[in-house]
Design a protein around this motif. Sequence first.
Motif, PDB file in Angstrom:
ATOM      1  N   GLY A  25       0.805  -1.214   0.000  1.00  0.00           N
ATOM      2  CA  GLY A  25       0.000   0.000   0.000  1.00  0.00           C
ATOM      3  C   GLY A  25       0.838   1.263   0.000  1.00  0.00           C
ATOM      4  N   LEU A  26       1.926   1.243   0.757  1.00  0.00           N
ATOM      5  CA  LEU A  26       2.811   2.408   0.807  1.00  0.00           C
ATOM      6  C   LEU A  26       3.437   2.684  -0.551  1.00  0.00           C
ATOM      7  CD1 LEU A  26       4.240   4.576   2.523  1.00  0.00           C
ATOM      8  CD2 LEU A  26       6.029   2.875   2.996  1.00  0.00           C
ATOM      9  N   ILE A  27       3.893   1.638  -1.225  1.00  0.00           N
ATOM     10  CA  ILE A  27       4.496   1.801  -2.555  1.00  0.00           C
ATOM     11  C   ILE A  27       3.470   2.368  -3.540  1.00  0.00           C
ATOM     12  CG2 ILE A  27       5.455   0.548  -4.535  1.00  0.00           C
ATOM     13  CD1 ILE A  27       7.462   0.825  -2.297  1.00  0.00           C
ATOM     14  N   VAL A  28       2.281   1.815  -3.531  1.00  0.00           N
ATOM     15  CA  VAL A  28       1.244   2.304  -4.444  1.00  0.00           C
ATOM     16  C   VAL A  28       0.955   3.777  -4.178  1.00  0.00           C
ATOM     17  CG1 VAL A  28      -1.187   2.114  -5.093  1.00  0.00           C
ATOM     18  CG2 VAL A  28       0.192   0.044  -4.810  1.00  0.00           C
ATOM     19  N   LEU A  29       0.823   4.146  -2.922  1.00  0.00           N
ATOM     20  CA  LEU A  29       0.516   5.530  -2.576  1.00  0.00           C
ATOM     21  C   LEU A  29       1.605   6.485  -3.062  1.00  0.00           C
ATOM     22  CD1 LEU A  29      -0.966   7.791  -1.065  1.00  0.00           C
ATOM     23  CD2 LEU A  29       0.274   7.078   1.008  1.00  0.00           C
ATOM     24  N   ILE A  30       2.852   6.191  -2.728  1.00  0.00           N
ATOM     25  CA  ILE A  30       3.952   7.106  -3.056  1.00  0.00           C
ATOM     26  C   ILE A  30       4.086   7.306  -4.560  1.00  0.00           C
ATOM     27  CG2 ILE A  30       6.476   7.301  -3.059  1.00  0.00           C
ATOM     28  CD1 ILE A  30       6.398   6.093  -0.217  1.00  0.00           C
ATOM     29  N   PHE A  31       4.038   6.208  -5.312  1.00  0.00           N
ATOM     30  CA  PHE A  31       4.262   6.327  -6.751  1.00  0.00           C
ATOM     31  C   PHE A  31       3.021   6.832  -7.487  1.00  0.00           C
ATOM     32  CE2 PHE A  31       7.817   3.829  -5.402  1.00  0.00           C
ATOM     33  CZ  PHE A  31       8.843   4.299  -6.193  1.00  0.00           C
ATOM     34  N   ALA A  32       1.847   6.583  -6.936  1.00  0.00           N
ATOM     35  CA  ALA A  32       0.639   7.167  -7.533  1.00  0.00           C
ATOM     36  C   ALA A  32       0.658   8.685  -7.372  1.00  0.00           C
ATOM     37  CB  ALA A  32      -0.605   6.582  -6.885  1.00  0.00           C
ATOM     38  N   LEU A  33       1.083   9.155  -6.213  1.00  0.00           N
ATOM     39  CA  LEU A  33       1.176  10.604  -6.002  1.00  0.00           C
ATOM     40  C   LEU A  33       2.183  11.229  -6.961  1.00  0.00           C
ATOM     41  CD1 LEU A  33       1.139  10.825  -2.091  1.00  0.00           C
ATOM     42  CD2 LEU A  33      -0.691  11.517  -3.651  1.00  0.00           C
ATOM     43  N   ALA A  34       3.348  10.579  -7.115  1.00  0.00           N
ATOM     44  CA  ALA A  34       4.371  11.113  -8.011  1.00  0.00           C
ATOM     45  C   ALA A  34       3.875  11.133  -9.447  1.00  0.00           C
ATOM     46  CB  ALA A  34       5.641  10.291  -7.893  1.00  0.00           C
ATOM     47  N   ARG A  35       3.258  10.047  -9.892  1.00  0.00           N
ATOM     48  CA  ARG A  35       2.822   9.939 -11.288  1.00  0.00           C
ATOM     49  C   ARG A  35       1.719  10.923 -11.620  1.00  0.00           C
ATOM     50  NH1 ARG A  35       0.894  10.772 -15.052  1.00  0.00           N
ATOM     51  NH2 ARG A  35       0.396   9.546 -16.900  1.00  0.00           N
ATOM     52  N   THR A  36       0.870  11.246 -10.651  1.00  0.00           N
ATOM     53  CA  THR A  36      -0.265  12.121 -10.932  1.00  0.00           C
ATOM     54  C   THR A  36       0.018  13.583 -10.577  1.00  0.00           C
ATOM     55  OG1 THR A  36      -1.219  11.592  -8.757  1.00  0.00           O
ATOM     56  CG2 THR A  36      -1.951  10.273 -10.650  1.00  0.00           C
ATOM     57  N   GLY A  37       1.291  13.896 -10.343  1.00  0.00           N
ATOM     58  CA  GLY A  37       1.665  15.271 -10.085  1.00  0.00           C
ATOM     59  C   GLY A  37       1.254  15.797  -8.724  1.00  0.00           C
ATOM     60  N   ARG A  38       1.053  14.887  -7.764  1.00  0.00           N
ATOM     61  CA  ARG A  38       0.627  15.307  -6.427  1.00  0.00           C
ATOM     62  C   ARG A  38       1.657  14.955  -5.359  1.00  0.00           C
ATOM     63  NH1 ARG A  38      -4.786  12.310  -5.677  1.00  0.00           N
ATOM     64  NH2 ARG A  38      -3.595  10.716  -6.794  1.00  0.00           N
ATOM     65  N   ALA A  39       2.921  14.870  -5.748  1.00  0.00           N
ATOM     66  CA  ALA A  39       3.964  14.521  -4.786  1.00  0.00           C
ATOM     67  C   ALA A  39       4.055  15.527  -3.649  1.00  0.00           C
ATOM     68  CB  ALA A  39       5.311  14.403  -5.491  1.00  0.00           C
ATOM     69  N   SER A  40       3.603  16.744  -3.887  1.00  0.00           N
ATOM     70  CA  SER A  40       3.622  17.758  -2.833  1.00  0.00           C
ATOM     71  C   SER A  40       2.716  17.381  -1.666  1.00  0.00           C
ATOM     72  CB  SER A  40       3.195  19.111  -3.390  1.00  0.00           C
ATOM     73  OG  SER A  40       1.878  19.049  -3.913  1.00  0.00           O
ATOM     74  N   LEU A  41       1.803  16.439  -1.894  1.00  0.00           N
ATOM     75  CA  LEU A  41       0.908  15.981  -0.828  1.00  0.00           C
ATOM     76  C   LEU A  41       1.488  14.803  -0.052  1.00  0.00           C
ATOM     77  CD1 LEU A  41      -2.499  16.056  -2.758  1.00  0.00           C
ATOM     78  CD2 LEU A  41      -1.582  17.777  -1.197  1.00  0.00           C
ATOM     79  N   SER A  42       2.707  14.400  -0.380  1.00  0.00           N
ATOM     80  CA  SER A  42       3.271  13.190   0.212  1.00  0.00           C
ATOM     81  C   SER A  42       3.369  13.256   1.729  1.00  0.00           C
ATOM     82  CB  SER A  42       4.651  12.892  -0.378  1.00  0.00           C
ATOM     83  OG  SER A  42       4.550  12.520  -1.733  1.00  0.00           O
ATOM     84  N   ALA A  43       3.737  14.408   2.267  1.00  0.00           N
ATOM     85  CA  ALA A  43       3.884  14.508   3.719  1.00  0.00           C
ATOM     86  C   ALA A  43       2.577  14.142   4.418  1.00  0.00           C
ATOM     87  CB  ALA A  43       4.324  15.920   4.105  1.00  0.00           C
TER      88      ALA A  43
END
Length: 231
Positions: free
Chosen positions: A123-141
């Motif tokens: 689940g953690l892997i899916v979350l992190i890379f989904a955020l990066a791929r969809t341009g929402r990495a700024s929400l990672s924290a």
Amino acid sequence: MLVTVVIGSGIAAEQLSPGNTGLQLLQNSTATVLGLAVLILVFGPASGAHFNPVVTTVDWWFGRRTGGLPLPHVGLYAIAQILGAIAGAVLANLMYDLAAVDISGHDRATAPVLLAEVVATAGLIVLIFALARTGRASLSAAAVGAYIGAAYWFTSSTSFANPAVTIGRIFSDTFAGIAPASVAPFIAAQIVGALIGAALVVALYPDVEAAAENVVVPHEETTFAEIKTAV
């Protein structure tokens, strides 16, 4: 600092709420959620907030053909992550006037718990890379902190989901510790979870390779030559 937060809050929870495991877990998980989010914000711009060897390895794999994280850096990150985790455990012990190194006797490696580690890591892997791929990495924290906080409760393993953190937690025989005999099975489960998570990411986002440089947080890479020049 991440391991200091995890272990330190676990020690505090034991002392503040003796005998009440549920309340201890609430205290431990709350501190971890908030601490992890802050640490991602602090270290993200410098290193991408790569606190986790399996995240770093998956990031290298996805970006290996597109100029992402170089393979030698994966090893350097892993060394830093593991040494940092051990140092964090020692620091937490010392802050509570315990022995600097106290090997945990908390055996955790049962089949249901290992299954939980697979689920938590995937689940953690899916979350992190989904955020990066969809341009929402700024929400990672916020998102990663929220996920780990939730996984504390919905997984029977309390979601270690990180080999470096798992190794660090050997060195504190407290609420958050893990016995050395449980570490290898935990890390094996985390690797399996990372592979499953990576497969799910590819299924959901076949062009995820293009986002490899934005994991966990977009950041500026400083080369060894630049460091030498600065010094």
